[in-house]
Design a protein around this motif. Structure first.
Motif: not given
Length: 537
Positions: A184, A305, A327, A329-330, A335, A337-340, A354
């Motif tokens: 990241l 972060r 966003t 991230t974990h 980890p 798959q990145h999501e909004q 995030v």
């Protein structure tokens, strides 16, 4: 036995005494009418697993002093509680992957109070997991114990006691394991610890538990013994004063009906109904009340972060940063798959990382106590402007709310597809009427810690089917491992199981020893919703 020592023994006894019921109801070779031979801490298989943990050769030595402390929660609120190093949360521990942590616990708590430290989310040696008496003897007052283990997986973790309901005091702190090859890209970090607070303000966690375990009948609500299947929405704006006051139920804005500590009618669609048991006077972000919040100071345009940890005892939080999208991230250190998202739902024991790109101004980070009509708040300040009111509710709280069920594991941590070698059915049972939370219809007693556990063998792929028979949600936590939700969901160690729903998780049995599996609601676990997962020799 004195009260605290009894609860210390009860904690592990809960998990192991009822485990036989689980083994008997599972497929595979788990059930047995005789005591199986279990892997012990000195067995060769444990030593072999330990050798596989890559180490840097560096050792971080710390002393954790657990003692009574008068805590300043801000805004003139003082709490007579217990804490590590006289503060809550305790001082953050930060290491790099492969470092060895040597943490000496010094128990300076009141006379005859035993304690321990559990390293929540860390896949470590079982004899360092901090669960008396399953993995160690409880540390007596005036005594020390050194935990020593390799931190071999990066992520956001925390630590807390695993004795009685001490989790709901001030005894917790973040543990951050950094990745030297961190993929990241960001400019700064902010660790955010969420907590529901009662200790030393309106009572103690032990007093809370004493009231809860009476059940509704013991609180003068005899007609409500079968309430657990009822729709409680009509009670959501009622408060009942403490039974000792003799007052009748009267309308209020408290978000529920309660005795002194017990909250009923806390409703949440996200949690499938009843949101929680306990009425907390305060909800904290980094140990501060909303009227006098913790402040993160940064610059517009910087990418930060956030490592968000729910250290609470009975509250899920809906978390949002006003004026920003998150966003994800974990989750639980692994980890995805990145999501909004506009907001997150974070159950007790869960952690989310995030990324946010900061705007210019002053913004509230709000942790809404889900279903309880209360919350905590911190501030992000990047420019001029006045602070929002402590009761602010940014519109993001009602936007797209991220839950673990919406996430997918990142490719490099997803478990390879494989048929389960063993399946265990974990039925979550009980209710508020009798406060008889348990697994497979049984509350656990102080039995033999090795009696008939949920069995697994080294190298197996194990599936756990969490079947929630109750009218309440439960954050189910497995020690020493991470599991995957479904076939491609996120890797986690704590997951929310909604009322009347089933959640299947998979893990590889690659960390031999004896491990607790329990609801991370501090009071549900103490009442009996626990089991011991043990490797068969």
């Amino acid at each position: 036995m004195n009260h605290i020592n009894r609860r210390s023994v009860l904690l592990a006894g809960l998990g192991v005494a009822g485990a036989g019921a689980l083994a008997a109801c599972s497929s595979g070779s788990g059930g047995s009418t005789s005591t199986p031979s279990l892997v012990g801490p000195d067995d060769a298989v444990v030593a072999a697993a330990e050798k596989k943990r890559g180490t840097t050769g560096r050792t971080r030595q710390v002393t954790l002093t657990a003692a009574r402390a008068m805590l300043d929660l801000g805004g003139g609120v003082m709490a007579d509680s217990w804490a590590f190093g006289g503060r809550t949360p305790g001082r953050e521990l930060r290491l790099s992957v492969g470092d060895t942590l040597a943490a000496e616990l010094s128990n300076q708590l009141p006379d005859r109070t035993t304690t321990s430290v559990h390293w929540h989310g860390i896949a470590l040696r079982a004899d360092m997991d901090g669960v008396p008496p399953a993995t160690q003897a409880a540390v007596r007052a005036g005594r020390n114990f050194t935990y020593r283990f390799v931190t071999d997986a990066p992520g956001t973790y925390f630590f807390h006691p695993h004795v009685g309901v001490q989790l709901d005091r001030g005894l917790h702190a973040p543990l951050i394991v950094e990745d030297p090859r961190e993929p990241l890209r960001y400019d700064d970090e902010w660790v955010v610890v969420l907590d529901d607070w009662v200790d030393g303000v309106t009572g103690t966690p032990d007093e809370v538990y004493a009231e809860l375990k009476q059940g509704m009948g013991g609180m003068g609500m005899d007609g409500m013994d079968g309430m657990d299947g009822m729709d409680m929405s009509g009670m959501s704006n009622m408060t009942m004063s403490s039974a000792s006051s003799g007052a009748s139920a009267t309308p209020s804005g408290s978000g529920g009906m309660s005795t002194k500590f017990t909250l009923m009618g806390a409703r949440s669609k996200l949690l499938g109904g009843d949101a929680g048991d306990v009425k907390y006077p305060y909800h904290l972000v980094n140990g501060r009340v909303p009227a006098d919040p913790d402040v993160y100071t940064g610059k517009p345009g910087r990418r930060v972060r956030l490592r968000i940890i729910n250290a609470g005892g009975d509250t899920a939080y809906r978390v949002a940063l006003g004026g920003h999208r998150l966003t994800v991230t974990h989750t639980d250190g692994y980890p995805v798959q990145h999501e909004q998202a506009d907001a997150l739902l974070v159950g007790m024991g869960e952690r989310y990382d995030v990324l946010v790109t900061l705007a210019d101004g002053v913004f509230p980070l709000v942790a809404l106590a889900e279903g309880k009509d209360a919350g905590g708040m911190a501030l992000v300040r990047t420019g001029s402007g006045g602070a929002p009111m402590p009761t602010v509710r940014p519109e993001e709280l009602n936007g797209m709310i991220m839950t673990a069920s919406r996430l997918k594991a990142a490719d490099d941590v997803r478990l390879p597809t494989r048929k389960a070698d063993r399946v265990h059915r974990i039925e979550l049972t009980g209710g508020m009427g009798k406060y008889d939370w348990g697994i497979n219809g049984k509350r656990f007693d102080m039995g033999d810690p090795t009696a008939n556990p949920v069995l697994v063998r080294q190298g197996e792929r194990v599936r756990l089917d969490f079947v929630n028979r109750t009218a309440m949600w439960h954050p189910m936590h497995l020690h020493g491992h991470t599991y995957q939700l479904g076939t491609d969901g996120p890797r986690k160690d704590t997951t929310i199981v909604l009322p009347k729903k089933t959640v299947s998780v998979h893990f590889d049995a690659d960390n031999p020893g004896r491990w607790m599996l329990h609801c991370h609601n501090a009071y549900h676990g103490e009442a009996g919703m626990m089991a011991l997962v043990a490797y068969q020799a």
